[in-house]
Write an enzyme that holds these catalytic residues in place. Structure first.
Site, PDB file in Angstrom:
ATOM      1  N   PRO A   1       0.796  -1.251   0.043  1.00 28.46           N
ATOM      2  CG  PRO A   1       0.036  -1.079   2.132  1.00 28.46           C
ATOM      3  CD  PRO A   1       0.854  -2.043   1.350  1.00 28.46           C
TER       4      PRO A   1
ATOM      5  CB  CYS B   1       2.390   5.275   7.996  1.00 29.02           C
ATOM      6  SG  CYS B   1       2.765   6.707   6.988  1.00 29.02           S
TER       7      CYS B   1
ATOM      8  N   GLY C   1       7.354  -2.467  -3.002  1.00 29.73           N
ATOM      9  CA  GLY C   1       6.779  -1.113  -3.005  1.00 29.73           C
ATOM     10  C   GLY C   1       7.360  -0.420  -4.150  1.00 29.73           C
ATOM     11  NE  ARG C   2      11.425   2.842  -1.098  1.00 30.61           N
ATOM     12  CZ  ARG C   2      12.727   3.027  -0.338  1.00 30.61           C
ATOM     13  NH1 ARG C   2      13.139   4.439  -0.389  1.00 30.61           N
ATOM     14  NH2 ARG C   2      13.100   2.339   0.508  1.00 30.61           N
TER      15      ARG C   2
END
Length: 330
Positions: A18, A102, A228-229
């Site tokens: 996410p 986060c 993710g990235r």
């Protein structure tokens, strides 16, 4: 076979992380087509949902072609999080994921995201009550700890499992590190090797090549990895990893034509979902990620990111294809 509740996944599944302003329905669709086994929404504020904030509510949009799909929420107030579960259930996701990782200041200062790593008892209590509230599997994404001196991830994972968490994804950094330095996968392996653990343990952080994904699987023994990235501008990453697992060889570099087609489709899906103005505006940050490595690209980058007209952006894609058609990606 890996299972999240009753959801059956292949051995060592690849999960799309996410990511705020990244993992929206258009991008998730592209990653799913390229082999992502599970995709997650952008993280959604519990306070925003219970107040019916338009941006938060829009993030609940999911589509059948995405399944299995998880909706990720964050917050630190029990009542708000429980109300959010009720709201999220109506979107009928396959998974509800809690963001306990986060590191962004505006989230942490409210005690949410990685901020809750300062209060493990609350972290466990929120998870327990949310498990009780829904029939959907509750999973958690978190970090190693608040800082190097407070890493208790083996204990934390065990406690979360004991209150009903069905899987845990762990980013190999502390909140204090943010995204600096190297991710440390050793503590994640310690969680997996804890004899009391039986739920899937997924690794996250610095999986930026097929070799690194294989290392996470074969050296650290994790159940899967959350990417993710490495997927930004490269939804093909999931297919590249799976091909490498199967053959030990790298796929041929993605062609310019494929990159232009993906960028064009990404934009069109965003326009279809958000409307033309918002679709162009919010997708333009993604355009040039598809063309990393092209020399002298600045002129075309400016055409894409400064236009509010979708026709102009599509024309820029055509021009890129025409001008750089002989370019070979490394």
């Amino acid at each position: 076979m890996v299972k999240i509740g009753d959801i059956q996944l292949p051995d060592f599944p690849l999960l799309l992380a996410p990511m705020e302003d990244v993992s929206d329905p258009p991008f998730r669709a592209l990653c799913k087509e390229q082999g992502a086994d599970v995709v997650y929404t952008e993280f959604i504020s519990s306070e925003g949902l219970i107040r019916d904030a338009a941006k938060s509510v829009m993030k609940l949009d999911i589509y059948e072609k995405e399944r299995p799909v998880g909706i990720q929420i964050f917050g630190a107030e029990l009542d708000s999080m429980l109300q959010t579960v009720d709201i999220v259930e109506k979107s009928n996701p396959d998974i509800i994921d809690i963001n306990f990782g986060c590191p962004v200041k505006k989230v942490v200062c409210k005690g949410a995201g990685a901020g809750i790593l300062k209060d493990i008892d609350l972290m466990v209590k929120l998870t327990e009550e949310m498990v009780k509230r829904t029939h959907l599997p509750i999973t958690v994404k978190t970090r190693l700890g608040w800082d190097h001196d407070s890493i208790r991830i083996v204990e934390v994972a065990e406690r979360l499992q004991d209150v009903g968490c069905k899987a845990i994804s762990i980013h190999g950094r502390t909140r204090a590190q943010m995204y600096k330095g190297d991710a440390d996968w050793k503590p994640i392996a310690e969680v997996k090797n804890n004899q009391r653990m039986y739920i899937p343990v997924f690794g996250n952080g610095d999986v930026d090549s097929p070799e690194r994904a294989m290392e996470m699987r074969d050296v650290y023994g994790l159940d899967g990895c959350m990417i993710g990235r490495a997927s930004i501008g490269n939804p093909w990453f999931f297919k590249q990893v799976k091909h490498f697992f199967k053959t030990g060889e790298h796929l041929a570099p993605v062609s310019l034509e494929e990159r232009v087609d993906a960028a064009r489709r990404h934009l069109q899906m965003s326009i279809d979902w958000k409307g033309e103005k918002l679709g162009v505006f919010e997708t333009r940050r993604h355009y040039t990620n598809y063309f990393k490595g092209i020399p002298n690209f600045k002129e075309y980058r400016m055409k894409m990111v400064t236009s509010d007209d979708s026709v102009d952006v599509f024309a820029a894609f055509d021009e890129v294809l025409e001008v750089f058609s002989g370019y070979e990606f490394a």
